[in-house]
Design a protein around this motif. Structure first.
Motif, short mmCIF file in Angstrom:
data_model
loop_
_atom_site.label_atom_id
_atom_site.label_comp_id
_atom_site.label_asym_id
_atom_site.label_seq_id
_atom_site.Cartn_x
_atom_site.Cartn_y
_atom_site.Cartn_z
N VAL A 46 -3.73 -47.63 152.99
CA VAL A 46 -2.66 -47.01 153.24
C VAL A 46 -1.52 -48.02 152.61
O VAL A 46 -1.59 -49.15 152.59
CB VAL A 46 -2.65 -47.22 154.99
CG1 VAL A 46 -1.02 -46.74 155.30
CG2 VAL A 46 -3.71 -46.08 155.57
N GLY A 47 -0.57 -47.47 152.07
CA GLY A 47 0.59 -47.86 151.55
C GLY A 47 0.41 -48.51 150.32
O GLY A 47 1.38 -49.47 149.65
N MET A 48 -0.61 -48.44 149.55
CA MET A 48 -0.85 -48.90 148.30
C MET A 48 -1.07 -47.71 147.18
O MET A 48 -1.62 -46.90 147.70
CB MET A 48 -2.12 -49.92 148.45
CG MET A 48 -2.36 -50.54 147.00
SD MET A 48 -4.20 -51.73 147.48
CE MET A 48 -3.26 -53.00 148.35
N LEU A 93 -4.64 -54.79 155.96
CA LEU A 93 -4.92 -53.50 155.25
C LEU A 93 -5.78 -52.63 156.14
O LEU A 93 -6.67 -52.96 156.93
CB LEU A 93 -5.52 -53.76 153.90
CG LEU A 93 -4.85 -54.63 152.95
CD1 LEU A 93 -5.65 -54.84 151.54
CD2 LEU A 93 -3.58 -54.27 152.63
N ARG A 94 -5.12 -51.10 155.70
CA ARG A 94 -6.12 -50.09 156.44
C ARG A 94 -6.67 -49.29 155.38
O ARG A 94 -5.90 -48.99 154.47
CB ARG A 94 -5.67 -49.24 157.47
CG ARG A 94 -4.93 -50.21 158.92
CD ARG A 94 -4.17 -49.50 159.71
NE ARG A 94 -4.99 -48.49 160.56
CZ ARG A 94 -5.35 -48.76 161.51
NH1 ARG A 94 -5.49 -49.87 161.93
NH2 ARG A 94 -6.22 -47.97 162.21
N ASP A 144 -7.76 -43.21 159.04
CA ASP A 144 -7.60 -44.50 158.72
C ASP A 144 -8.29 -45.67 159.68
O ASP A 144 -8.01 -45.56 160.81
CB ASP A 144 -6.15 -45.08 158.44
CG ASP A 144 -5.05 -44.91 159.53
OD1 ASP A 144 -5.40 -44.07 160.33
OD2 ASP A 144 -4.53 -46.06 159.83
N TYR A 203 -2.43 -45.31 144.98
CA TYR A 203 -3.77 -44.50 145.00
C TYR A 203 -4.92 -45.20 144.27
O TYR A 203 -5.84 -45.91 144.91
CB TYR A 203 -4.00 -43.30 144.78
CG TYR A 203 -5.24 -42.61 144.94
CD1 TYR A 203 -5.64 -41.79 146.08
CD2 TYR A 203 -6.29 -42.58 144.11
CE1 TYR A 203 -6.69 -41.29 146.52
CE2 TYR A 203 -7.23 -41.71 144.13
CZ TYR A 203 -7.78 -41.35 145.47
OH TYR A 203 -9.03 -40.79 145.64
N GLY A 228 -5.81 -48.95 145.19
CA GLY A 228 -6.53 -48.98 146.36
C GLY A 228 -7.94 -48.78 146.28
O GLY A 228 -8.83 -49.45 146.64
N TYR A 248 -8.86 -44.64 150.04
CA TYR A 248 -7.66 -45.42 149.67
C TYR A 248 -7.08 -46.15 150.50
O TYR A 248 -7.57 -46.07 151.78
CB TYR A 248 -6.67 -44.29 148.81
CG TYR A 248 -5.86 -43.44 150.03
CD1 TYR A 248 -4.94 -43.70 150.69
CD2 TYR A 248 -6.45 -42.04 150.13
CE1 TYR A 248 -4.32 -42.99 151.48
CE2 TYR A 248 -6.08 -41.35 151.12
CZ TYR A 248 -5.00 -41.77 151.81
OH TYR A 248 -4.28 -40.93 152.72
#
Ligand SMILES: [Fe+2]
Length: 287
Positions: free
Chosen positions: A218-220, A162-163, A193, A222, A225, A216
């Motif tokens: 990235v890719g999740m 995760l980032r 990020d 909001y 996250g 938040y």
């Protein structure tokens, strides 16, 4: 227990996990290379270094910071101090030197790591306590190596890829209700990020890297996250991996933002005086 070796100064651990009190260094004097090298080794080993009360002129604080690396000129330029754009003063005093009733930066009350809202994040931060309150206004530090190591294997697997997006405008303005950043200030520090788990570039140990500037994932979605960040930020500080410092005027603390989080505790800004002078050294792009 005071360890005199291998350091050419006294380094007395503050807790079993992190922090050491450094004795035998006069910060107002120029520091020779051998002493600085040893100090840097102590910085990597103990994460947080505390120097007893002494006079540290602004120019000496900046000179010390420059030994660590490039010193940040903070985007929030209303705080610049003493003719050094690298120095940043947080004060609750009015022009007459009386408490003005206003906390200068409520964002510091939440666990965070300095400069995580930049691509190259904070390395060392150096704070000098010019005027410290009788009660409250402590600074607490937690060990983010330990925070990572104590996560379950499930947590570690889940956050490995995760980032997180870190955003000063989010933490400062929207969460803590500080004066809005100007458009120019916002443009200067767009959201960035960073990996949620980073490897310290010098010790090569892994640590959790989040804190209050993380907005938040990235890719999740909001809110998902947000919930994950809040949960990890709450899990990270363990009482036995935390050092809580109650300040005395004239002390100086320097710490490694790459493997710690810190927060201030509240104080009554209407009756207590608190003035700190700080600078932050810019480190690496986290990886
Ligand atoms: Fe901070």
């Amino acid at each position: 227990m005071t360890a005199r070796e291998p350091f050419p100064f006294e380094a007395t651990p503050l807790t079993p996990a992190l922090g050491a009190r450094i004795g035998g260094i006069t910060l107002a004097d120029a520091m020779d290379d051998a002493t600085f090298d040893a100090l840097y080794a102590a910085f990597l080993r103990y994460q947080v270094l505390l120097f007893p009360s002494q006079d540290v002129p602004p120019a000496r604080q900046v000179a010390l910071a420059r030994r660590f690396g490039e010193v940040q000129v903070h985007v929030m330029n209303q705080y610049h101090a003493d003719g050094f754009p690298e120095l940043y003063r947080l004060s609750n005093l009015d022009a007459q030197g009386n408490p003005n009733g206003k906390h200068p930066d409520r964002g510091t009350l939440a666990w965070h790591t300095d400069g995580s809202w930049q691509r190259r994040t904070g390395q060392a931060t150096i704070i000098y306590g010019e005027v410290m309150p009788q009660t409250g206004g402590e600074t607490h530090f937690c060990d983010m190596y330990g925070a990572y190591e104590r996560l379950s294997d499930d947590w570690k697997r889940r956050i490995e890829p995760l980032r997180a997006v870190h955003n000063l405008d989010f933490s400062r303005t929207r969460r803590h209700g500080e004066d809005p950043m100007t458009e120019a200030q916002k443009r200067a520090v767009p959201p960035v990020d960073h990996p949620v788990v980073r490897t310290h570039p010098e010790t090569r140990r892994r640590c959790l890297f989040l804190g209050d500037h993380a907005e938040y994932i990235v890719g999740m979605p909001y809110e998902e996250g947000r919930a994950l960040i809040e949960e990890l930020n709450a899990l990270a500080p363990h009482p036995d991996l935390t050092y809580e410092h109650r300040w005395t005027t004239g002390e100086l603390i320097l710490w490694d933002n790459r493997c710690t989080m810190h927060r201030a505790t509240s104080y009554d800004p209407a009756t207590q005086k608190r003035v700190i002078r700080r600078c932050t050294v810019i480190g690496e792009v986290p990886a």
